[in-house]
Design a protein around this motif. Sequence first.
Motif, PDB file in Angstrom:
ATOM      1  N   SER A 173       0.881  -1.152   0.000  1.00  0.00           N
ATOM      2  CA  SER A 173       0.000   0.000   0.000  1.00  0.00           C
ATOM      3  C   SER A 173       0.925   1.210   0.000  1.00  0.00           C
ATOM      4  CB  SER A 173      -0.906   0.016   1.238  1.00  0.00           C
ATOM      5  OG  SER A 173      -1.592   1.252   1.301  1.00  0.00           O
ATOM      6  N   THR A 174       1.108   1.823  -1.162  1.00  0.00           N
ATOM      7  CA  THR A 174       1.997   2.985  -1.244  1.00  0.00           C
ATOM      8  C   THR A 174       1.383   4.191  -0.546  1.00  0.00           C
ATOM      9  OG1 THR A 174       1.113   3.709  -3.391  1.00  0.00           O
ATOM     10  CG2 THR A 174       2.944   2.138  -3.432  1.00  0.00           C
ATOM     11  N   THR A 175       0.100   4.077  -0.169  1.00  0.00           N
ATOM     12  CA  THR A 175      -0.582   5.115   0.602  1.00  0.00           C
ATOM     13  C   THR A 175       0.134   5.385   1.915  1.00  0.00           C
ATOM     14  OG1 THR A 175      -2.633   4.158  -0.272  1.00  0.00           O
ATOM     15  CG2 THR A 175      -2.851   5.788   1.490  1.00  0.00           C
ATOM     16  N   LYS A 176       0.832   4.382   2.435  1.00  0.00           N
ATOM     17  CA  LYS A 176       1.436   4.469   3.758  1.00  0.00           C
ATOM     18  C   LYS A 176       2.812   5.140   3.683  1.00  0.00           C
ATOM     19  CE  LYS A 176      -2.207   2.255   5.241  1.00  0.00           C
ATOM     20  NZ  LYS A 176      -2.833   1.794   3.989  1.00  0.00           N
ATOM     21  N   TYR A 177       3.855   4.489   4.172  1.00  0.00           N
ATOM     22  CA  TYR A 177       5.163   5.144   4.299  1.00  0.00           C
ATOM     23  C   TYR A 177       5.733   5.624   2.962  1.00  0.00           C
ATOM     24  CZ  TYR A 177       5.588   3.695   9.179  1.00  0.00           C
ATOM     25  OH  TYR A 177       5.403   3.533  10.521  1.00  0.00           O
ATOM     26  N   MET A 178       5.457   4.911   1.872  1.00  0.00           N
ATOM     27  CA  MET A 178       6.053   5.314   0.594  1.00  0.00           C
ATOM     28  C   MET A 178       5.617   6.727   0.204  1.00  0.00           C
ATOM     29  SD  MET A 178       6.266   1.980  -1.833  1.00  0.00           S
ATOM     30  CE  MET A 178       7.590   0.792  -1.591  1.00  0.00           C
ATOM     31  N   ASP A 179       4.314   7.016   0.321  1.00  0.00           N
ATOM     32  CA  ASP A 179       3.855   8.402   0.153  1.00  0.00           C
ATOM     33  C   ASP A 179       4.252   9.180   1.402  1.00  0.00           C
ATOM     34  OD1 ASP A 179       2.466  10.814  -0.223  1.00  0.00           O
ATOM     35  OD2 ASP A 179       0.656   9.957   0.676  1.00  0.00           O
ATOM     36  N   GLY A 180       3.783   8.711   2.546  1.00  0.00           N
ATOM     37  CA  GLY A 180       4.256   9.232   3.823  1.00  0.00           C
ATOM     38  C   GLY A 180       3.682  10.547   4.275  1.00  0.00           C
ATOM     39  N   HIS A 181       2.779  11.124   3.491  1.00  0.00           N
ATOM     40  CA  HIS A 181       2.264  12.443   3.853  1.00  0.00           C
ATOM     41  C   HIS A 181       0.739  12.512   3.810  1.00  0.00           C
ATOM     42  CE1 HIS A 181       6.450  13.043   2.594  1.00  0.00           C
ATOM     43  NE2 HIS A 181       6.464  14.024   3.465  1.00  0.00           N
ATOM     44  N   GLY A 182       0.088  11.352   3.740  1.00  0.00           N
ATOM     45  CA  GLY A 182      -1.370  11.319   3.739  1.00  0.00           C
ATOM     46  C   GLY A 182      -1.974  12.028   2.547  1.00  0.00           C
ATOM     47  N   ALA A 183      -1.283  11.987   1.399  1.00  0.00           N
ATOM     48  CA  ALA A 183      -1.710  12.783   0.250  1.00  0.00           C
ATOM     49  C   ALA A 183      -2.403  11.973  -0.837  1.00  0.00           C
ATOM     50  CB  ALA A 183      -0.498  13.509  -0.360  1.00  0.00           C
ATOM     51  N   GLU A 217      -7.241   9.322  13.783  1.00  0.00           N
ATOM     52  CA  GLU A 217      -7.427   9.049  12.348  1.00  0.00           C
ATOM     53  C   GLU A 217      -7.482   7.537  12.124  1.00  0.00           C
ATOM     54  OE1 GLU A 217      -4.338  10.789   9.984  1.00  0.00           O
ATOM     55  OE2 GLU A 217      -4.361  12.684  11.086  1.00  0.00           O
ATOM     56  N   THR A 218      -8.040   7.133  10.990  1.00  0.00           N
ATOM     57  CA  THR A 218      -7.999   5.724  10.604  1.00  0.00           C
ATOM     58  C   THR A 218      -6.721   5.410   9.841  1.00  0.00           C
ATOM     59  OG1 THR A 218      -9.214   6.230   8.562  1.00  0.00           O
ATOM     60  CG2 THR A 218     -10.504   5.518  10.462  1.00  0.00           C
ATOM     61  N   HIS A 219      -5.876   6.391   9.654  1.00  0.00           N
ATOM     62  CA  HIS A 219      -4.660   6.244   8.843  1.00  0.00           C
ATOM     63  C   HIS A 219      -3.481   5.810   9.709  1.00  0.00           C
ATOM     64  CE1 HIS A 219      -2.245   6.752   5.360  1.00  0.00           C
ATOM     65  NE2 HIS A 219      -1.627   7.851   5.741  1.00  0.00           N
ATOM     66  N   CYS A 247      -0.615   9.713  14.357  1.00  0.00           N
ATOM     67  CA  CYS A 247      -2.065   9.501  14.417  1.00  0.00           C
ATOM     68  C   CYS A 247      -2.357   8.302  15.307  1.00  0.00           C
ATOM     69  CB  CYS A 247      -2.670   9.339  13.034  1.00  0.00           C
ATOM     70  SG  CYS A 247      -1.819   8.202  11.930  1.00  0.00           S
ATOM     71  N   CYS A 248      -3.569   8.259  15.814  1.00  0.00           N
ATOM     72  CA  CYS A 248      -3.915   7.298  16.855  1.00  0.00           C
ATOM     73  C   CYS A 248      -5.343   6.813  16.665  1.00  0.00           C
ATOM     74  CB  CYS A 248      -3.760   7.978  18.217  1.00  0.00           C
ATOM     75  SG  CYS A 248      -3.557   6.849  19.591  1.00  0.00           S
ATOM     76  N   LEU A 249      -5.606   5.568  17.099  1.00  0.00           N
ATOM     77  CA  LEU A 249      -6.943   4.998  16.932  1.00  0.00           C
ATOM     78  C   LEU A 249      -7.231   4.015  18.058  1.00  0.00           C
ATOM     79  CD1 LEU A 249      -9.288   5.000  14.747  1.00  0.00           C
ATOM     80  CD2 LEU A 249      -8.339   2.806  14.007  1.00  0.00           C
ATOM     81  N   ASN A 250      -8.426   4.120  18.619  1.00  0.00           N
ATOM     82  CA  ASN A 250      -8.947   3.113  19.541  1.00  0.00           C
ATOM     83  C   ASN A 250     -10.129   2.455  18.840  1.00  0.00           C
ATOM     84  OD1 ASN A 250     -11.260   3.164  22.234  1.00  0.00           O
ATOM     85  ND2 ASN A 250      -9.701   1.606  21.948  1.00  0.00           N
ATOM     86  N   PRO A 251      -9.930   1.274  18.290  1.00  0.00           N
ATOM     87  CA  PRO A 251     -10.999   0.643  17.504  1.00  0.00           C
ATOM     88  C   PRO A 251     -12.326   0.536  18.242  1.00  0.00           C
ATOM     89  CG  PRO A 251      -8.941  -0.531  17.177  1.00  0.00           C
ATOM     90  CD  PRO A 251      -8.693   0.465  18.273  1.00  0.00           C
ATOM     91  N   ALA A 252     -12.285   0.273  19.540  1.00  0.00           N
ATOM     92  CA  ALA A 252     -13.518   0.072  20.300  1.00  0.00           C
ATOM     93  C   ALA A 252     -14.427   1.293  20.295  1.00  0.00           C
ATOM     94  CB  ALA A 252     -13.187  -0.322  21.738  1.00  0.00           C
ATOM     95  N   SER A 253     -13.839   2.477  20.210  1.00  0.00           N
ATOM     96  CA  SER A 253     -14.646   3.697  20.236  1.00  0.00           C
ATOM     97  C   SER A 253     -14.800   4.329  18.854  1.00  0.00           C
ATOM     98  CB  SER A 253     -14.019   4.715  21.202  1.00  0.00           C
ATOM     99  OG  SER A 253     -12.711   5.048  20.791  1.00  0.00           O
ATOM    100  N   VAL A 297      -5.087   0.446  21.837  1.00  0.00           N
ATOM    101  CA  VAL A 297      -4.845   1.702  21.132  1.00  0.00           C
ATOM    102  C   VAL A 297      -3.724   1.462  20.128  1.00  0.00           C
ATOM    103  CG1 VAL A 297      -4.041   4.096  21.323  1.00  0.00           C
ATOM    104  CG2 VAL A 297      -5.575   3.132  23.072  1.00  0.00           C
ATOM    105  N   ARG A 298      -3.925   1.911  18.918  1.00  0.00           N
ATOM    106  CA  ARG A 298      -2.871   1.836  17.898  1.00  0.00           C
ATOM    107  C   ARG A 298      -2.357   3.241  17.625  1.00  0.00           C
ATOM    108  NH1 ARG A 298      -4.598   0.373  11.911  1.00  0.00           N
ATOM    109  NH2 ARG A 298      -5.301   2.532  12.054  1.00  0.00           N
ATOM    110  N   MET A 299      -1.045   3.422  17.765  1.00  0.00           N
ATOM    111  CA  MET A 299      -0.442   4.725  17.523  1.00  0.00           C
ATOM    112  C   MET A 299       0.609   4.610  16.433  1.00  0.00           C
ATOM    113  SD  MET A 299       1.337   7.405  20.182  1.00  0.00           S
ATOM    114  CE  MET A 299      -0.264   7.990  20.753  1.00  0.00           C
ATOM    115  N   SER A 300       0.480   5.451  15.428  1.00  0.00           N
ATOM    116  CA  SER A 300       1.458   5.522  14.351  1.00  0.00           C
ATOM    117  C   SER A 300       2.324   6.750  14.596  1.00  0.00           C
ATOM    118  CB  SER A 300       0.751   5.631  12.992  1.00  0.00           C
ATOM    119  OG  SER A 300       1.689   5.828  11.951  1.00  0.00           O
TER     120      SER A 300
END
Length: 424
Positions: free
Chosen positions: A201-211, A365-367, A374-380, A401-404
């Motif tokens: 998924s080049t959406t992730k680190y390869m792009d790296g800027h959420g663009a 974010e979901t990213h 960015c951070c996500l708690n799936p339960a909420s 909690v997942r933290m990127s």
Amino acid sequence: MNRDTICVQGGYTPGNGEPRQIPIIQSTTFKYATSEDMGKLFDLEADGYFYSRLQNPTCDMVAKKICELEGGTAAMLTSSGQAANFFALFNLCEEGDHIVASSTIYGGTFNLISVTMKKMGITATFVDPLCSEEELDAAFQPNTKVVFGETIANPALTVLDIEKFAKAAHAHGVPLIVDNTFPTPVNCRPFEWGADIVTHSTTKYMDGHGAVLGGAIVDSGKFDWMAHAEKFPGLCTPDESYHGITYAERFGKEGAFITKATAQLMRDFGSMQSPMNAYMLNLGLESLHVRMQRHCANGMAVAKFLEAHPKVAYVNYCGLESSPYHALAEKYLPNGSCGVVSFGLAGGREAASTFMKELKLAAIETHVADARTCCLNPASSTHRQMNDEQLAAAGVPAELVRMSCGLESSEDLIADIAQALDKI
């Protein structure tokens, strides 16, 4: 050539007076002098472009860079990482076939294989990535056509024993596909450990800027399709939908897989990456080698802080010596893994909800795999319809909690985490 240099200069070498940056060929179609000239392209007898749904020069330049980074022989871009995984799998499987896959892969890919591809008549067996060689071998069936896993799983953060899975796949005459999104080829090249095809998924680190959304498929060029011709008729028998071409004969081990995926699947499904997205992806690739060092350093610093905090029940990060995947990380990821850390809060669902509300620097974010934390708690959020028992069964317990970790100062990230934990 060193991967750092490939990040900056791979895929495109301008000639005298040509643009230093890759050109954006923003055109759907291409002009030819005669029908015969275009006919050679349709017959795959000449190189060139006729319609951007199949191939585009800008996309091909960026695909070539990713191919060089992974050490492959051919590559293609897709509209998303999900499209890349679907194309890679469906290029080998048809109705009645079977897939062996790691059970901890990204939920979207798990659903793709277990639900959507099942509707196409393709079944799957999922195995624990830490299974024994005997358990892995038992998952294979006579109709198994491919094995699939992720170098570092999202969001489970398990580490795949690539050599073990490659050995099993090859013993049964099928290739291993590895999604290498999280470590990127800067930190791991699965081909060096026996993998045959890599996706991103080049959406992730390869792009790296959420663009920009995007995906990529890279072929190692090492799997001998013709040696297992009975398993792969799509590659080893004439394709009547494309002039009767037998891809493995015409393009050999090095080019058959990507050529079929382009001429057949991209033609029919059209999940092409746009030239503008490819251009912006290339900007991200130029700094990938520098950014990954910082992501990994921040991930390790945050993981160590969390592991020592009394309000944190557990931390998932393969760089920690306490991780069950630490030995595999030392083997496959000696220079670092990624910046994504997941952890459980001792106070459960309520503690996780409070923690998320109190964060100031980390965005909800979901990213993942972005320059910004960015951070996500799936339960909420993404799994809020599930109760605690259902969440635990899905592998995303209420306290998780997942933290990127992005490119900010690790001191600032830890300070933000600390003040949020203090509010629990």
